[in-house]
Design a protein around this motif. Structure first.
Motif, mmCIF file in Angstrom:
data_model
loop_
_atom_site.group_PDB
_atom_site.id
_atom_site.type_symbol
_atom_site.label_atom_id
_atom_site.label_comp_id
_atom_site.label_asym_id
_atom_site.label_seq_id
_atom_site.Cartn_x
_atom_site.Cartn_y
_atom_site.Cartn_z
ATOM 1 N N LYS A 118 33.556 16.795 -20.058
ATOM 2 C CA LYS A 118 33.263 15.364 -20.212
ATOM 3 C C LYS A 118 32.093 15.158 -21.169
ATOM 4 O O LYS A 118 32.105 14.231 -21.990
ATOM 5 C CB LYS A 118 32.942 14.731 -18.858
ATOM 6 N N CYS A 119 31.103 16.007 -21.070
ATOM 7 C CA CYS A 119 29.953 15.913 -21.973
ATOM 8 C C CYS A 119 30.371 16.151 -23.412
ATOM 9 O O CYS A 119 29.945 15.424 -24.319
ATOM 10 C CB CYS A 119 28.863 16.897 -21.561
ATOM 11 N N TYR A 120 31.207 17.158 -23.627
ATOM 12 C CA TYR A 120 31.690 17.417 -24.979
ATOM 13 C C TYR A 120 32.512 16.234 -25.496
ATOM 14 O O TYR A 120 32.411 15.860 -26.666
ATOM 15 C CB TYR A 120 32.506 18.710 -25.047
ATOM 16 N N ASP A 121 33.318 15.635 -24.627
ATOM 17 C CA ASP A 121 34.083 14.449 -25.019
ATOM 18 C C ASP A 121 33.154 13.307 -25.422
ATOM 19 O O ASP A 121 33.415 12.593 -26.392
ATOM 20 C CB ASP A 121 35.008 13.995 -23.885
ATOM 21 N N GLN A 122 32.064 13.138 -24.670
ATOM 22 C CA GLN A 122 31.085 12.103 -25.013
ATOM 23 C C GLN A 122 30.472 12.370 -26.384
ATOM 24 O O GLN A 122 30.281 11.442 -27.174
ATOM 25 C CB GLN A 122 29.967 12.053 -23.967
ATOM 26 N N MET A 123 30.166 13.622 -26.660
ATOM 27 C CA MET A 123 29.591 13.973 -27.958
ATOM 28 C C MET A 123 30.568 13.656 -29.090
ATOM 29 O O MET A 123 30.172 13.139 -30.136
ATOM 30 C CB MET A 123 29.199 15.455 -27.984
ATOM 31 N N ILE A 124 31.834 13.941 -28.863
ATOM 32 C CA ILE A 124 32.851 13.654 -29.873
ATOM 33 C C ILE A 124 32.934 12.150 -30.115
ATOM 34 O O ILE A 124 32.986 11.696 -31.270
ATOM 35 C CB ILE A 124 34.228 14.223 -29.449
ATOM 36 N N GLU A 125 32.915 11.379 -29.044
ATOM 37 C CA GLU A 125 32.959 9.924 -29.183
ATOM 38 C C GLU A 125 31.753 9.400 -29.940
ATOM 39 O O GLU A 125 31.865 8.497 -30.768
ATOM 40 C CB GLU A 125 33.066 9.250 -27.811
ATOM 41 N N LEU A 126 30.586 9.958 -29.664
ATOM 42 C CA LEU A 126 29.379 9.534 -30.368
ATOM 43 C C LEU A 126 29.461 9.854 -31.865
ATOM 44 O O LEU A 126 28.956 9.094 -32.697
ATOM 45 C CB LEU A 126 28.137 10.184 -29.760
ATOM 46 N N GLN A 127 30.085 10.964 -32.188
ATOM 47 C CA GLN A 127 30.217 11.364 -33.589
ATOM 48 C C GLN A 127 31.172 10.441 -34.347
ATOM 49 O O GLN A 127 31.028 10.248 -35.548
ATOM 50 C CB GLN A 127 30.710 12.811 -33.704
ATOM 51 N N MET A 154 22.366 11.798 -27.837
ATOM 52 C CA MET A 154 23.011 13.085 -28.062
ATOM 53 C C MET A 154 22.185 14.208 -27.436
ATOM 54 O O MET A 154 22.752 15.110 -26.841
ATOM 55 C CB MET A 154 23.189 13.301 -29.571
ATOM 56 N N LYS A 155 20.865 14.099 -27.576
ATOM 57 C CA LYS A 155 19.990 15.141 -27.044
ATOM 58 C C LYS A 155 20.115 15.232 -25.518
ATOM 59 O O LYS A 155 20.101 16.326 -24.951
ATOM 60 C CB LYS A 155 18.548 14.848 -27.448
ATOM 61 N N ASP A 156 20.272 14.066 -24.870
ATOM 62 C CA ASP A 156 20.439 14.051 -23.417
ATOM 63 C C ASP A 156 21.707 14.780 -22.995
ATOM 64 O O ASP A 156 21.721 15.507 -22.001
ATOM 65 C CB ASP A 156 20.471 12.611 -22.890
#
Length: 61
Positions: free
Chosen positions: A50-59, A1-3
């Motif tokens: 895309k980064c925000y989408d990745q963060m959502i998926e991680l959550q 997430m930090k990355d």
């Protein structure tokens, strides 16, 4: 997430630099450069999304 957060921050810095370059190109009435800069800005905005989408998926996990 930090990355991902670091990547978003770097992309925002790049986008802000492009905003300044765009303003200069418009002041210089260099439309072709201004258009090229806008295309780069759009690409960076897409990367940020895309980064925000990745963060959502991680959550979700």
């Amino acid at each position: 997430m930090k990355d991902i957060i670091n990547k978003i921050n770097n992309l925002k810095i790049q986008r802000n630099d492009l905003i300044k370059q765009f303003e200069k190109a418009m002041n210089d009435k260099d439309i072709s450069v201004a258009i090229a800069i806008k295309i780069k800005q759009d690409s960076i905005s897409n990367e940020i999304m895309k980064c925000y989408d990745q963060m959502i998926e991680l959550q979700k996990h």
